[in-house]
Design an enzyme around this catalytic site. Structure first.
Site, short mmCIF file in Angstrom:
data_model
loop_
_atom_site.label_atom_id
_atom_site.label_comp_id
_atom_site.label_asym_id
_atom_site.label_seq_id
_atom_site.Cartn_x
_atom_site.Cartn_y
_atom_site.Cartn_z
N SER A 128 -9.26 36.77 42.67
CA SER A 128 -10.33 37.40 41.73
C SER A 128 -10.82 36.33 40.59
O SER A 128 -9.99 35.77 40.14
CB SER A 128 -9.62 38.77 40.97
OG SER A 128 -10.49 39.17 39.81
N TYR A 152 -17.13 36.83 39.97
CA TYR A 152 -17.88 37.88 39.09
C TYR A 152 -18.94 36.90 38.49
O TYR A 152 -18.57 35.91 37.79
CB TYR A 152 -16.95 38.36 37.91
CG TYR A 152 -16.27 39.90 38.30
CD1 TYR A 152 -17.16 40.82 38.79
CD2 TYR A 152 -14.94 39.92 38.08
CE1 TYR A 152 -16.29 42.02 39.25
CE2 TYR A 152 -14.50 41.10 38.15
CZ TYR A 152 -15.01 42.04 38.88
OH TYR A 152 -14.53 43.35 39.30
N THR A 178 -18.97 40.13 43.91
CA THR A 178 -18.92 41.61 43.58
C THR A 178 -20.16 41.99 42.91
O THR A 178 -20.49 41.31 41.71
CB THR A 178 -17.67 41.72 42.68
OG1 THR A 178 -16.42 41.51 43.81
CG2 THR A 178 -17.62 43.23 42.53
N LYS A 260 -19.87 42.16 47.94
CA LYS A 260 -19.08 43.22 47.87
C LYS A 260 -19.33 44.38 46.93
O LYS A 260 -19.97 44.31 46.00
CB LYS A 260 -17.56 42.54 47.31
CG LYS A 260 -16.44 43.63 47.36
CD LYS A 260 -15.12 43.12 46.80
CE LYS A 260 -14.23 44.09 46.74
NZ LYS A 260 -14.12 44.95 45.33
N HIS A 284 -15.33 50.13 45.23
CA HIS A 284 -14.34 49.47 44.29
C HIS A 284 -13.23 50.40 43.99
O HIS A 284 -12.47 50.56 43.26
CB HIS A 284 -15.04 49.24 43.03
CG HIS A 284 -14.73 47.96 42.23
ND1 HIS A 284 -15.23 46.81 42.10
CD2 HIS A 284 -13.64 48.02 41.57
CE1 HIS A 284 -14.70 46.09 41.13
NE2 HIS A 284 -13.50 46.85 40.68
C1 LIG Z 1 -6.36 46.99 39.14
C2 LIG Z 1 -7.57 46.68 40.09
C3 LIG Z 1 -8.10 45.68 39.73
C4 LIG Z 1 -9.48 45.19 40.57
N1 LIG Z 1 -10.12 43.94 40.16
C5 LIG Z 1 -11.02 43.56 41.17
C6 LIG Z 1 -11.66 42.26 40.59
O1 LIG Z 1 -11.14 41.79 39.94
N2 LIG Z 1 -12.76 41.95 41.55
C7 LIG Z 1 -13.16 42.72 42.53
O2 LIG Z 1 -14.03 42.51 43.22
N3 LIG Z 1 -12.87 43.98 42.86
C8 LIG Z 1 -11.60 44.45 41.93
N4 LIG Z 1 -10.88 45.56 42.47
C9 LIG Z 1 -11.34 46.55 43.69
C10 LIG Z 1 -10.61 46.03 44.72
O3 LIG Z 1 -10.98 44.58 45.26
C11 LIG Z 1 -10.96 47.11 45.94
O4 LIG Z 1 -12.12 47.09 46.30
C12 LIG Z 1 -10.36 48.33 45.64
O5 LIG Z 1 -8.95 48.15 45.13
C13 LIG Z 1 -10.27 49.18 46.89
O6 LIG Z 1 -9.78 50.39 46.84
P1 LIG Z 1 -8.34 50.76 46.97
O7 LIG Z 1 -7.49 49.96 46.38
O8 LIG Z 1 -8.15 52.28 46.81
O9 LIG Z 1 -8.13 50.80 48.60
C14 LIG Z 1 -9.75 45.98 41.59
C15 LIG Z 1 -9.07 47.09 42.04
C16 LIG Z 1 -7.92 47.56 41.39
C17 LIG Z 1 -7.37 48.54 41.71
O1 LIG Z 2 -10.49 46.83 37.24
C1 LIG Z 2 -11.52 46.54 37.88
O2 LIG Z 2 -11.92 47.14 38.85
C2 LIG Z 2 -12.13 45.13 37.87
O3 LIG Z 2 -12.81 45.10 38.78
C3 LIG Z 2 -11.76 44.29 36.66
C4 LIG Z 2 -12.84 43.89 36.04
C5 LIG Z 2 -12.63 43.07 34.96
C6 LIG Z 2 -11.42 42.33 34.75
C7 LIG Z 2 -10.45 42.80 35.57
C8 LIG Z 2 -10.72 43.76 36.46
#
Ligand SMILES: Cc1cc2nc3c(=O)[nH]c(=O)nc-3n(C[C@H](O)[C@H](O)[C@H](O)COP(=O)(O)O)c2cc1C
Ligand SMILES: O=C(O)C(=O)c1ccccc1
Length: 387
Positions: A128, A152, A178, A260, A284
């Site tokens: 990420s 991002y 994303t 994404k 997401h």
């Molecule tokens: C705590 C957390 C942080 C996340 N941070 C990001 C991120 O920084 N960038 C991103 O593209 N997606 C982020 N996601 C989304 C994940 O890439 C993914 O799309 C999502 O977890 C899929 O759903 P699932 O975990 O329920 O299978 C985050 C998800 C969670 C749970």
């Molecule tokens: O929390 C999230 O889903 C996420 O995508 C995110 C956004 C900014 C910083 C860290 C995670």
């Protein structure tokens, strides 16, 4: 002969007979509760939580549960090979780790442990932009293992360009952009606990170490954390972007680019028209639009629209090997695993993440075999019904 991921099954049984039990359960749906007991409500609330009333996250699960596999018999599944071609590279299985920010709230080794686990299992790790560890350190921990970088897409062009240069220089091969988080959604669980990691500077490592980002600060981050955090909040994402802006990314990234957060077939067509290489059908994990279509319900139409032009990946709700099978049947070439590996990390660091990967892939291998498939490529729409 290709590796049989299913062998993990007998490894567990045989180890268990000598008293060595896995440190984590093999039913991965139990990991969230175990993590909550370990870490308390703030961090787990952030990871498990979602947008609004949580309906999208529930819909993701319901859409996968509603699809039922229809196994076929007597099709010689003695020799199986889970290898797939994805975006010009050969993966050992149709699985990669999803980008998840701020992993240091889960475990002190954060992205380093997750990246090492992915590397050890040969599965791509997606880092990420909002990682707790600078991308150069994560790359150094991975040797030449397959790594993807999630962008991002910052308001500031120079920061974006600097991230792309750094990711390229550190051997990240695929760029995952994303699109579904130009703003952070309404997330009641976090609001009610006033818990947002990046307001404490967590998940800002790539920014605070970046020369282009620091050029916008009056003082370095360690001298004025608040100002640095607010600068991050104001620029890490940009709700003003439109489709023509993708030309900038296409120009500055030679490798594959995957968008994404695509749910509409027309957006998938626009991605193809913009010279992109793939999409991740994703909401997401239900964390952005409450009331959104379940990712698994959106997948077939996207795959029909662009399956011959783009690599279609999938995430949101995948918890088990049979979920991966269903995603393949609905049109995905491979799947990103999110929350389950994050809980594995919280509970047992690198070995915990490896455990989760091995459980999912052992179960996938067995589900394929028991459903009559020796390779992922033969799975199709006829292998699932909607119950
Ligand atoms: C705590 C957390 C942080 C996340 N941070 C990001 C991120 O920084 N960038 C991103 O593209 N997606 C982020 N996601 C989304 C994940 O890439 C993914 O799309 C999502 O977890 C899929 O759903 P699932 O975990 O329920 O299978 C985050 C998800 C969670 C749970
Ligand atoms: O929390 C999230 O889903 C996420 O995508 C995110 C956004 C900014 C910083 C860290 C995670």
């Amino acid at each position: 002969m290709a590796k049989h991921w299913a062998d993990f099954q007998y490894e567990i049984y045989l180890n268990g007979m000598t008293g060595a039990v896995p440190r984590l359960p093999t039913d991965l749906t139990r990991l969230e509760e175990l993590t909550e007991r370990r870490l308390g409500p703030g961090p787990v609330g952030y990871v498990a939580g979602s947008a609004g009333d949580g309906s999208t996250a529930r819909a993701n699960r319901a859409a996968l549960d509603r699809r039922r596999i229809v196994p076929r018999m007597l099709r010689n599944v003695a020799e199986r090979d889970l290898t797939v071609e994805v975006l010009g590279r050969t993966l050992p299985a149709p699985l990669a780790l999803a980008p998840v920010g701020v992993l240091s709230i889960m475990h002190p080794e954060a992205e380093l442990a997750a990246a090492r686990a992915a590397a050890a299992q040969g599965v791509p790790f997606t880092l990420s932009s909002a990682s707790s560890t600078p991308l150069e350190e994560v790359a150094a921990a991975m040797g030449d293992a397959e790594r993807w970088f999630q962008l991002y897409w910052a308001r500031d062009r120079e920061v974006t360009r600097s991230f792309l240069d750094r990711a390229k220089a550190s051997g990240f091969s695929v760029l995952v952009v994303t699109l579904d988080t130009p703003l952070l959604a309404w997330r009641p669980r976090d609001l009610d606990q006033a818990y947002l990691p990046f307001l404490h500077g967590v998940g800002t490592a790539n920014y605070f170490s970046d020369p282009a980002f620091r050029a916008g600060l009056a003082k370095p981050p360690h001298e004025d954390l608040n100002a640095a955090v607010m600068h991050f909040v104001g620029m890490f994402a940009d709700p003003g972007k439109t489709w023509p802006d993708l030309a900038f990314l296409r120009e500055h990234w030679d490798g594959p680019i995957v968008l994404k957060g695509v749910l509409h077939p027309d957006d998938a067509r626009l991605a193809a028209d913009a010279g992109m290489d793939g999409v991740v059908v994703s909401n997401h994990g239900g964390r952005q639009v409450a009331g959104a279509v379940a990712a698994a319900d959106a997948l077939p139409a996207v795959a029909r629209a662009v399956g011959d032009r783009l690599t279609v990946l999938f995430d949101s709700g995948v918890r088990t090997g049979d979920d991966v099978f269903k995603a393949l049947a609905l049109g995905a070439r491979a799947v990103l695993l999110g929350r389950p590996y994050v809980y594995g990390l919280a509970l047992d660091g690198q070995p915990g993440v490896e455990h989760v990967i091995r459980c999912v892939l052992a179960e996938l291998d067995l589900t394929l075999a028991l459903s009559g498939h020796a390779v992922p490529g033969t799975v199709g729409a006829g292998d699932v019904v909607e119950a």
